[in-house]
Design a protein around this motif. Sequence first.
Motif, mmCIF file in Angstrom:
data_model
loop_
_atom_site.group_PDB
_atom_site.id
_atom_site.type_symbol
_atom_site.label_atom_id
_atom_site.label_comp_id
_atom_site.label_asym_id
_atom_site.label_seq_id
_atom_site.Cartn_x
_atom_site.Cartn_y
_atom_site.Cartn_z
ATOM 1 N N LEU A 85 116.663 107.423 -10.641
ATOM 2 C CA LEU A 85 117.539 108.043 -11.638
ATOM 3 C C LEU A 85 118.359 106.984 -12.369
ATOM 4 C CD1 LEU A 85 118.762 111.156 -9.618
ATOM 5 C CD2 LEU A 85 116.980 111.072 -11.362
ATOM 6 N N ILE A 86 118.796 105.965 -11.654
ATOM 7 C CA ILE A 86 119.542 104.871 -12.287
ATOM 8 C C ILE A 86 118.674 104.174 -13.322
ATOM 9 C CG2 ILE A 86 120.574 102.595 -11.877
ATOM 10 C CD1 ILE A 86 121.603 103.686 -9.207
ATOM 11 N N ILE B 144 120.880 106.953 -15.739
ATOM 12 C CA ILE B 144 121.971 107.715 -15.128
ATOM 13 C C ILE B 144 122.877 106.754 -14.356
ATOM 14 C CG2 ILE B 144 122.581 109.619 -13.605
ATOM 15 C CD1 ILE B 144 121.040 110.409 -16.153
ATOM 16 N N ALA B 145 124.179 106.825 -14.600
ATOM 17 C CA ALA B 145 125.131 105.925 -13.947
ATOM 18 C C ALA B 145 125.125 106.133 -12.439
ATOM 19 C CB ALA B 145 126.530 106.149 -14.507
ATOM 20 N N GLY B 146 125.116 105.030 -11.693
ATOM 21 C CA GLY B 146 125.043 105.098 -10.247
ATOM 22 C C GLY B 146 126.209 105.826 -9.605
ATOM 23 N N GLU B 147 127.405 105.751 -10.246
ATOM 24 C CA GLU B 147 128.572 106.405 -9.645
ATOM 25 C C GLU B 147 128.467 107.929 -9.672
ATOM 26 O OE1 GLU B 147 129.832 104.882 -13.790
ATOM 27 O OE2 GLU B 147 128.667 104.170 -12.061
ATOM 28 N N ARG B 148 127.488 108.451 -10.415
ATOM 29 C CA ARG B 148 127.302 109.904 -10.463
ATOM 30 C C ARG B 148 126.342 110.383 -9.380
ATOM 31 N NH1 ARG B 148 125.283 111.360 -16.269
ATOM 32 N NH2 ARG B 148 125.573 113.468 -15.434
ATOM 33 N N LEU B 149 125.785 109.462 -8.603
ATOM 34 C CA LEU B 149 124.711 109.787 -7.666
ATOM 35 C C LEU B 149 125.095 109.366 -6.255
ATOM 36 C CD1 LEU B 149 121.869 108.295 -9.892
ATOM 37 C CD2 LEU B 149 122.625 110.688 -9.847
ATOM 38 N N ILE B 150 125.156 110.314 -5.346
ATOM 39 C CA ILE B 150 125.492 110.058 -3.950
ATOM 40 C C ILE B 150 124.232 110.303 -3.120
ATOM 41 C CG2 ILE B 150 126.979 110.679 -2.014
ATOM 42 C CD1 ILE B 150 128.880 111.939 -4.150
ATOM 43 N N ALA B 151 123.732 109.275 -2.455
ATOM 44 C CA ALA B 151 122.505 109.385 -1.670
ATOM 45 C C ALA B 151 122.835 109.567 -0.196
ATOM 46 C CB ALA B 151 121.637 108.144 -1.868
ATOM 47 N N SER C 231 116.382 109.020 0.071
ATOM 48 C CA SER C 231 117.480 109.342 -0.850
ATOM 49 C C SER C 231 117.846 108.133 -1.699
ATOM 50 C CB SER C 231 118.711 109.826 -0.067
ATOM 51 O OG SER C 231 118.495 111.114 0.462
ATOM 52 N N ASP C 232 117.877 106.947 -1.084
ATOM 53 C CA ASP C 232 118.202 105.726 -1.825
ATOM 54 C C ASP C 232 117.180 105.461 -2.926
ATOM 55 O OD1 ASP C 232 120.427 105.304 -0.244
ATOM 56 O OD2 ASP C 232 119.423 103.888 1.104
ATOM 57 N N ASN C 233 115.897 105.650 -2.632
ATOM 58 C CA ASN C 233 114.857 105.403 -3.630
ATOM 59 C C ASN C 233 114.903 106.428 -4.754
ATOM 60 O OD1 ASN C 233 113.950 103.195 -2.227
ATOM 61 N ND2 ASN C 233 112.247 104.240 -1.240
ATOM 62 N N THR C 234 115.251 107.671 -4.412
ATOM 63 C CA THR C 234 115.405 108.693 -5.437
ATOM 64 C C THR C 234 116.571 108.345 -6.360
ATOM 65 O OG1 THR C 234 114.561 110.366 -3.903
ATOM 66 C CG2 THR C 234 115.746 111.156 -5.842
ATOM 67 N N ASP D 185 112.395 113.711 -13.683
ATOM 68 C CA ASP D 185 112.654 113.674 -15.117
ATOM 69 C C ASP D 185 113.361 114.948 -15.576
ATOM 70 O OD1 ASP D 185 111.562 111.190 -15.264
ATOM 71 O OD2 ASP D 185 109.642 111.825 -16.083
ATOM 72 N N ALA D 186 113.056 116.063 -14.941
ATOM 73 C CA ALA D 186 113.793 117.294 -15.239
ATOM 74 C C ALA D 186 115.253 117.154 -14.824
ATOM 75 C CB ALA D 186 113.155 118.482 -14.524
#
Length: 769
Positions: A594-595, A599-606, A587-590, A550-551
């Motif tokens: 966030l999604i 948070i948009a998925g394209e901003r997150l690389i697992a 990493s995928d679950n993290t 959440d932070a």
Amino acid sequence: MKKLFILCLYTGLLGILQTSEAQIPLEDNVVIVKNEPFINSDKLEFSPSFFEEGIVFISTKVAAPEYNIKDKNIGKTIMSIFKATRDAEGVLRKPEVFATELLSESHEGPLTFDRTNEMVYFSRNIEDKGDYEIRKMDVFVAERLGDGWGNIRSLPFNDPNADDCHPTISVENDAIYFASDREGGYGGMDIWVTKRIGNEWSDPMNLGPQVNSKGNEVFPYMHADGTLYFASTSYGGLGGLDLFYCVRAGEGWTIPLNLGKPFNSEKDDIGFIVDRDNRNGYFSSNRKGGFGGDDLYSFNIESDSTGAKKSPKRELAVDLKDSETGEDLEGVTMSYINLDGYTVGEAIAGKNGEDGILNFVPGEDGLSYQLQFGQASELQRDSTGKIIIPTGNTVIKVEKEGYQPKYVQVTPEVFEQGLQIEMDKAVDCVQFIGTVYGEDRVSLQSGVKVIVTDLATGKQMTLVSDPNGNVNYCLPCNKVFNLMATRDGSVNAVNTITTKPCKAGETIRASLFIEGNGNPLVEGTVIQLPNIYFNFNDAALRPDAAIDLDALVTLLKIYPDMVIELASHTDSRGTDRFNKELSQRRSDNTRQYLIEQGIAGERLIAVGYGESDVRNRCVDGVKCSEAEHQENRRTEVIIKKIGNPIEEMEEPTYAGNYQEQGNDMPEQEYTNPEETSVDENYTSWTGSGSFLVIAGTFSKPANAIQRLEELKALGFSDAEIVQFNTSPFQAVCVGKFTSDPEAQSLLQTLQSQYKIEAYVREMGDEVYR
């Protein structure tokens, strides 16, 4: 024999009452125990074991119609192995059969997995076509074959004349501990160990009289850190089977210690397991309040108010006296501040820690965030004048009404010599309150030294900002003072104040804005998330992971163009392939969490790195401690693109209980029916020159309502929710006053008597509703 047979399967029929106080002090910790409602029934559910995204356990539920076989010795259906996964809230879902290929017409008992989940060791009755008279238990092993299990066989160390059951394997897969009533023991069931020698298992060895007794020691669980947990009818307890633990001591073991309440009860408590981080786990009990028989319970150990790692604590003798009379002082308030870190402002603004790695830790309520900086913690002197305090980088603050506050740096010498503090009376002085902000003029900065210098005499005093970012002192009248805020030995902010003319009863306020955290985040910055915990070989996020995530959501909302990599790492134990797949799932679950927070998925690389980037010497083949392996098990955020932060809000918000740091929330957040009721709590008012005592500013209306209800329950009936015209957030106002001293009096009451953090806001011609 019949009793031992039942004991080797389950504990519901034992009830030997013994009394003893718990021997483990859960200092600074809160243990939350919950019955798992979707798992438990009027059947037996017991002896859990971690497996992938949940647990497996033993139950007398009917696994399949053809296994609806009743054992006349215990009057219950034969026991089978079930599994359950956790949902997003950490609650175990409805169970199902673990593996049909492991079902049999015999009892299956407690089980354990090797590190890679490729081998399972479990208890089972020796096959017999009889009518379920007493039959012996053996330890069996099965191998994972594709999506199932096969090559099931009894292990050679089983004794045909004894019950061998309840296996637990060491983290290095080189030892199996189990319960047995074989010859050579000290009582009924004892705990034994067999060691792996090449591809064979050694003759079992009894753990000796340090662990085993004339009673029964059963359901062992070997933790990765070398702690052995087990259940016993001996050593004193709260009743029936109690949970104990011990650790290695040379060639033997320490004296077993009782886990105490809430793990133990007056009934039978067995099958204890806890994750690698010693934070979350499960156990089984037939205590009152369950569904019937043995039930499964989950537990979460909440650490101290900050969640930060604790420094070792020591006793410190403190002598408090009046500087003029030499008389001992009573009614003194003492607190300490840990300076090993930074504040929430730097977490959001991005000040790098050592080696460029940031570390989030939770605030007092678990909803606000800091960077490795402890909340001010109250200290109590015992009858001999001693306090217990961490030995780390710590400042003690001493306060007494009518006296000047004292700030004392704790050094190693202090513990040896004791601490002598002389307090000066606060006379002919003006109260000064300084607040230290970051360069962004929003984030409150804790642990900053503020040096106050009398320009006429050159006399200096050093103050340290508390978790509110505040320092306070009563400054002599008719003087001019220079203020310098310093961190890490460099001057970051300078200001000047004067007590001319001296106006008794008034308060001088000043702000200091330290440099260096306006926008220091850069591409490549690494943020470590130490509270992203996973169970053994488990990729499912646990509920306490939300503390860090959440932070991170807040940070991503402040920087709407930021792109990050979520990098998960494992230690080197296990195969390369297994660790790579496990870390990728984590990493995928993290990323998915966030999604779900917007948070948009394209901003997150697992990315899962497995064991390819260990931080220390603990590569394959090197024997290391659990603490060294823990250093390698981590989840990190790597900033790939940063962008610009959104425009900061005008009002600095205070990170008190239930508050969440952040800026404007998405509009859809306020459409939640559970939160719209906040409107009825608003008050409309226009004030001029008034002082409001604010006990928290909240982004979520539900949190504001929760704080309001908390205050009203304490008797603050005039408390209300307000919203200033300069902020989109809800503030909880405890009282309105025409003078600052009146407001400060209520503020002191909230903080000292009720431990509720608050601040005073001076109103101009502002409107709030």
